[in-house]
Design an enzyme around this catalytic site. Structure first.
Site, PDB file in Angstrom:
ATOM      1  N   HIS A   1      57.416  90.694  35.929  1.00  0.00           N
ATOM      2  CA  HIS A   1      56.759  91.613  34.988  1.00  0.00           C
ATOM      3  C   HIS A   1      56.318  92.908  35.673  1.00  0.00           C
ATOM      4  CE1 HIS A   1      53.405  92.801  32.207  1.00  0.00           C
ATOM      5  NE2 HIS A   1      54.288  92.395  31.318  1.00  0.00           N
TER       6      HIS A   1
ATOM      7  N   ASP B   1      52.916  83.686  37.836  1.00  0.00           N
ATOM      8  CA  ASP B   1      52.330  84.271  36.636  1.00  0.00           C
ATOM      9  C   ASP B   1      52.910  83.495  35.463  1.00  0.00           C
ATOM     10  OD1 ASP B   1      51.851  85.759  34.348  1.00  0.00           O
ATOM     11  OD2 ASP B   1      52.222  87.692  35.303  1.00  0.00           O
TER      12      ASP B   1
HETATM   13  C1  LIG Z   1      52.125  89.968  29.135  1.00  0.00           C
HETATM   14  C2  LIG Z   1      52.248  89.737  30.575  1.00  0.00           C
HETATM   15  C3  LIG Z   1      51.293  90.213  31.469  1.00  0.00           C
HETATM   16  C4  LIG Z   1      50.184  91.125  31.044  1.00  0.00           C
HETATM   17  O1  LIG Z   1      49.158  90.405  30.451  1.00  0.00           O
HETATM   18  P1  LIG Z   1      48.132  91.179  29.516  1.00  0.00           P
HETATM   19  O2  LIG Z   1      47.009  90.237  29.396  1.00  0.00           O
HETATM   20  O3  LIG Z   1      48.847  91.452  28.243  1.00  0.00           O
HETATM   21  O4  LIG Z   1      47.765  92.444  30.247  1.00  0.00           O
HETATM   22  C5  LIG Z   1      51.400  89.873  32.797  1.00  0.00           C
HETATM   23  N1  LIG Z   1      52.425  89.117  33.229  1.00  0.00           N
HETATM   24  C6  LIG Z   1      53.381  88.664  32.396  1.00  0.00           C
HETATM   25  C7  LIG Z   1      54.477  87.836  32.951  1.00  0.00           C
HETATM   26  C8  LIG Z   1      53.328  88.978  31.051  1.00  0.00           C
HETATM   27  O5  LIG Z   1      54.288  88.562  30.237  1.00  0.00           O
END
Ligand SMILES: *Cc1c(COP(=O)(O)O)cnc(C)c1O
Length: 384
Positions: A133, A204
């Site tokens: 991301h 993540d």
């Molecule tokens: C959506 C997303 C984020 C960001 O998260 P938010 O809470 O929307 O800022 C981070 N990492 C991944 C893999 C995402 O899909």
């Protein structure tokens, strides 16, 4: 070039490449329906995978929290913005996911920036999946540590990069479920490769948490790995907003000293932390299980009936079902054609995805009904 010329040139470049991004003000955008300009669409572009943004218990928890604490936290968690509601949710989360500590952040973007900024130094190295991301790759390229990318889900390539001498520490970065492709990382092999070189692993799991794995515990539980750092976000399966880092006691203590996104930023509203606790209760319970099962059935219904003659279906078993169409213009046309038939989906173009892989990113949620999927398929096949 003047400021004005510089800005105009950047905009016209985007316009001529069909990559200009536009927002559309919707009057309602989460859940089964999306309402915009007085029209009602079936919503295939929301990350609210379990439909929890509309859940009465979650809404009530937020309302009760607002009545008790007010609508804002009043400051950074290091001043007076850390309440018993934040503390209770952090403890529930750490206990649920099997980590000593959880630290709340206002967003996943902030959590990733904070972790990488606080941990990485010049002599260290970040090795990230190419398709990670933007919040991870951007944090990595801003950090003083060099960034190396490994081919998507290629753990042999990862192992080769890890084997190159590094004077400091190595951080391996990947995702549970990839946001634009919907596929999963091979977490066990990734973890093994990182450990073999004494590196740390950051996963993540923005798109896995709440949605996959035993009792919704996400991709890491599903694949039985326990990364050193686990980032979960609450804007997707939890239906709310915010994020958390799951880690050891000492990493949490370190982050509380050095994470600028925690120290110099207002903490999330306490009412939001209460809503998140309510969402977690639903996810862990019988209703969460039923919603996950319904979602799985909808995904199967979609994949078994979509025409693979007209579209390239991604290798995804998740709620993210992208149809790769290649050209930017074609992705936009397809999204428009769907919209004319009351289905809302988003065209995703470079630089969000690699050049030549523009796609229609369809997301299915437990708020959909089987006939919604059938309608989507009918419209898609008509437009194809
Ligand atoms: C959506 C997303 C984020 C960001 O998260 P938010 O809470 O929307 O800022 C981070 N990492 C991944 C893999 C995402 O899909």
């Amino acid at each position: 070039m003047s400021w004005q010329q510089k800005i105009d040139a950047a905009l016209s470049e985007r316009r001529s490449a069909d990559t200009l991004r536009r927002r559309h003000a919707v009057s309602q955008g989460a859940g089964r329906w999306l309402i915009a300009d007085g029209c009602k669409y079936l919503n295939f572009s929301s990350n609210d995978y379990l439909g929890l943004s509309q859940h009465p218990q979650v809404i009530r928890a937020w309302q009760q929290g607002a009545e008790r604490f007010g609508v804002g936290s009043g400051g950074s968690g290091h001043v007076s913005g850390y309440t018993t509601a934040h503390q209770a949710f952090e403890e529930e989360l750490a206990d649920w996911l099997g980590y000593p500590r959880a630290l709340l952040f206002i967003s996943g973007f902030a959590a990733n920036q904070a972790l990488i900024a606080a941990l990485m130094a010049k002599e260290d190295r970040i090795i990230a999946d190419r398709l990670s991301h933007a919040s991870l790759l951007e944090a990595a390229s801003l950090s003083p540590a060099p960034l190396r990318r490994f081919s998507h889900n290629d753990t042999q390539h990862l192992a080769r990069l890890l084997a190159a001498p590094c004077p400091g520490q190595q951080l391996v970065v990947t995702e549970g479920v990839f946001s634009m492709d919907g596929d999963s990382a091979p977490l066990r092999e990734t973890d093994r490769a990182a450990r073999a070189q004494n590196g740390w692993l950051l996963v993540d799991d923005a798109h896995g948490i709440g949605v996959v794995g035993e009792a919704g515990r996400g991709s890491c539980w599903q694949q039985q790995v326990r990364p050193d750092l686990l980032v979960v976000t609450f804007g997707k399966g939890f239906g709310v907003s915010g994020a958390a880092v799951l880690c050891s006691e000492s990493v949490a203590a370190y982050m509380l000293q050095f994470a600028r996104h925690l120290i110099y930023s207002t903490s999330m509203p306490p009412a939001q932390a209460q809503a998140l606790s309510a969402a977690l209760t639903v996810i862990r319970g019988e209703e969460g299980r039923a919603r996950r099962e319904k979602l799985t059935a909808l995904i199967q219904r979609f994949r078994s009936a979509v025409s693979t003659r007209e579209f390239t279906l991604a290798d995804s078993q998740s709620a993210i079902q992208p149809l790769i169409v290649g050209e930017n213009g074609r992705a936009l046309q397809l999204a428009d054609a769907l919209r004319r038939q009351q289905c809302w989906a988003t065209a995703i173009r470079p630089p969000t995805v690699p050049a030549g892989t523009a796609r229609l990113r369809l997301t299915l949620t437990a708020a959909h009904e089987p006939q919604d999927i059938d309608q989507l398929l009918e419209v898609l096949h008509g437009a194809g």
